[in-house]
Write an enzyme that holds these catalytic residues in place. Sequence first.
Site, PDB file in Angstrom:
ATOM      1  CE  LYS A 116      -4.285  -1.681   1.684  1.00  0.00           C
ATOM      2  NZ  LYS A 116      -5.406  -1.205   2.470  1.00  0.00           N
ATOM      3  CG  HIS A 208     -15.199   2.784  -0.041  1.00  0.00           C
ATOM      4  ND1 HIS A 208     -14.090   2.143   0.468  1.00  0.00           N
ATOM      5  CD2 HIS A 208     -15.321   2.333  -1.315  1.00  0.00           C
ATOM      6  CE1 HIS A 208     -13.580   1.348  -0.465  1.00  0.00           C
ATOM      7  NE2 HIS A 208     -14.316   1.434  -1.543  1.00  0.00           N
ATOM      8  CD  GLU A 275     -11.212  -0.272  -2.414  1.00  0.00           C
ATOM      9  OE1 GLU A 275     -11.975  -1.218  -2.597  1.00  0.00           O
ATOM     10  OE2 GLU A 275     -10.562  -0.110  -1.344  1.00  0.00           O
ATOM     11  NE  ARG A 291      -9.362  -8.147  -4.965  1.00  0.00           N
ATOM     12  CZ  ARG A 291     -10.428  -7.574  -4.462  1.00  0.00           C
ATOM     13  NH1 ARG A 291     -11.566  -7.608  -5.142  1.00  0.00           N
ATOM     14  NH2 ARG A 291     -10.419  -6.939  -3.311  1.00  0.00           N
ATOM     15  CB  VAL A 294     -17.471  -8.693  -4.075  1.00  0.00           C
ATOM     16  CG1 VAL A 294     -18.867  -9.129  -3.673  1.00  0.00           C
ATOM     17  CG2 VAL A 294     -16.425  -9.605  -3.462  1.00  0.00           C
TER      18      VAL A 294
HETATM   19  P1  ADP Z   1      -8.270  -2.779   3.420  1.00  0.00           P
HETATM   20  O1  ADP Z   1      -7.427  -3.101   2.229  1.00  0.00           O
HETATM   21  O2  ADP Z   1      -7.791  -3.427   4.680  1.00  0.00           O
HETATM   22  O3  ADP Z   1      -9.738  -2.997   3.159  1.00  0.00           O
HETATM   23  P2  ADP Z   1      -8.512   0.118   2.896  1.00  0.00           P
HETATM   24  O4  ADP Z   1      -7.373   1.050   2.809  1.00  0.00           O
HETATM   25  O5  ADP Z   1      -9.200  -0.252   1.625  1.00  0.00           O
HETATM   26  O6  ADP Z   1      -8.058  -1.213   3.692  1.00  0.00           O
HETATM   27  O7  ADP Z   1      -9.603   0.705   3.875  1.00  0.00           O
HETATM   28  C1  ADP Z   1     -10.758  -0.015   4.237  1.00  0.00           C
HETATM   29  C2  ADP Z   1     -11.763   0.903   4.873  1.00  0.00           C
HETATM   30  O8  ADP Z   1     -11.202   1.498   6.066  1.00  0.00           O
HETATM   31  C3  ADP Z   1     -12.192   2.081   4.012  1.00  0.00           C
HETATM   32  O9  ADP Z   1     -13.219   1.749   3.110  1.00  0.00           O
HETATM   33  C4  ADP Z   1     -12.643   3.044   5.082  1.00  0.00           C
HETATM   34  O10 ADP Z   1     -13.906   2.655   5.571  1.00  0.00           O
HETATM   35  C5  ADP Z   1     -11.645   2.850   6.200  1.00  0.00           C
HETATM   36  N1  ADP Z   1     -10.485   3.766   6.058  1.00  0.00           N
HETATM   37  C6  ADP Z   1      -9.317   3.542   5.409  1.00  0.00           C
HETATM   38  N2  ADP Z   1      -8.505   4.610   5.442  1.00  0.00           N
HETATM   39  C7  ADP Z   1      -9.163   5.571   6.147  1.00  0.00           C
HETATM   40  C8  ADP Z   1      -8.851   6.925   6.544  1.00  0.00           C
HETATM   41  N3  ADP Z   1      -7.698   7.512   6.223  1.00  0.00           N
HETATM   42  N4  ADP Z   1      -9.787   7.613   7.261  1.00  0.00           N
HETATM   43  C9  ADP Z   1     -10.970   7.031   7.612  1.00  0.00           C
HETATM   44  N5  ADP Z   1     -11.313   5.761   7.277  1.00  0.00           N
HETATM   45  C10 ADP Z   1     -10.436   5.031   6.558  1.00  0.00           C
END
Ligand code: ADP
Length: 446
Positions: A116, A208, A275, A291, A294
């Site tokens: 990441k 999101h 995302e 990828r 879902v």
């Molecule tokens: P993972 O790969 O573990 O799913 P992500 O980076 O996609 O991690 O984040 C998953 C979720 O966590 C996001 O959809 C959001 O709900 C929350 N999240 C991630 N980063 C932040 C942030 N900087 N501030 C607030 N919520 C966050």
Amino acid sequence: MFEKILIANRGEIALRIQRACREMGIKTVAVHSTADENAMHVRLADEAVCIGPPAAKESYLNAHAILSAATITDSDAIHPGYGFLSENEKFASMVEEHGFTFIGPSPEHIRVMGDKITAKQTAAEAGIPVVPGSEGDVSNVDEAKKVAKDIGYPVLIKATAGGGGKGMKLARDENELESAIKMARSEAEKSFGNPDVYMEKYLERPRHIEIQVLSDNHGNVVHLGERDCSLQRRHQKLLEEAPSPALNEEQRQTIGATVCDAMRRINYRSVGTIEFLYENGEFFFIEMNTRLQVEHPVTEAVCGIDLVREMIRVASGAPLGFTQDDIRFSGHAIECRINAENPETFAPCPGKIGEYHAPGGLGVRVDSALYSGYSVPPHYDSMISKLIVHGNNRNECLMRLRRALAEYVIEGLQTTIPVHQNLMNSPDFVNGDYDIHWLEKFVGIK
Ligand code: ADP
């Protein structure tokens, strides 16, 4: 074009890919664990190979067994679906080294986006706005304190190898920082075998929103609009919709164009999802999924494009058959993830399906591998079905979804259908007024 594709997955997504193959005249090979002998994806495939015992590690994650299955069945290509080996750079490389085509991006793109920190750097360099945060790993607490002061509390500590919301810890102020880093590192080590963590500004009320892209080997890149996936519990999505109730056409085209430019710059091929968290009119990149996702059917519903078919076509070397201008968005689509879970505690409850009746009618799609008499095994993900509904507008979509949920009969085990039914009657949801924290408050954090 390929003659035979091995699908390295199970459940609804294996069936979804089989359907695309069949419509393209391509033969399919299913792989399965001993727990999935009677699974629908095995019953409907042209050929099936048992690749190991129930534990995913020894079957669906067993690259050697899958490659052997591809060899003995004389397959041309391997589609990984989502989860399991879909974002495993090593597997993608092995597939190619063994002379098969990996239906997805290059191993190099999987690698870059899989870490990441590197993903964020790559996105920022390619012109995508990112969440303010540390440039790299923040295992040194003193340095972390400096970064946190710069970006301002609260901050979120996230695992660089992260996924599924694991290894994520919130620090509201400096007192909480050290323990948040420690906890995130130990969870990351346990879950991913890599303790590295980075820091991001914690956004208090974001949505999101993710952008679907599709590109080929000939430099053509298109976006297929956005999906709003803000309805999450423990960072797991429960319901997705397209378009997002929060965006207008201009915002959609602007972010779409930014993402397409970035994908062109990094030479990305196949489907991918960028995302973002979206707050106060601004987009902030959080990660890229290299990828199929879902929730891809909501995009298919509003664009009328079969994403799996396009993925297979571009993997075979064919150019995209359309340009951005050809893509028309029509109406509104919502996907409900139906899990074999207690609707109050969300504890998984596998078991044997009794009566089964799936809803139908105009604008209703059910992606599921369930059938009456099927036993949902306890070894895998609890998602057992996806109900995807399309309407001419959001209101029609909601009316139809209420109707379809009421028709859906899955006896013998508990599911999240009642949660979706409650959601449909919530004024906030009906008004599209929600952020990523809303669902947990709605269901009570369990
Ligand atoms: P993972 O790969 O573990 O799913 P992500 O980076 O996609 O991690 O984040 C998953 C979720 O966590 C996001 O959809 C959001 O709900 C929350 N999240 C991630 N980063 C932040 C942030 N900087 N501030 C607030 N919520 C966050």
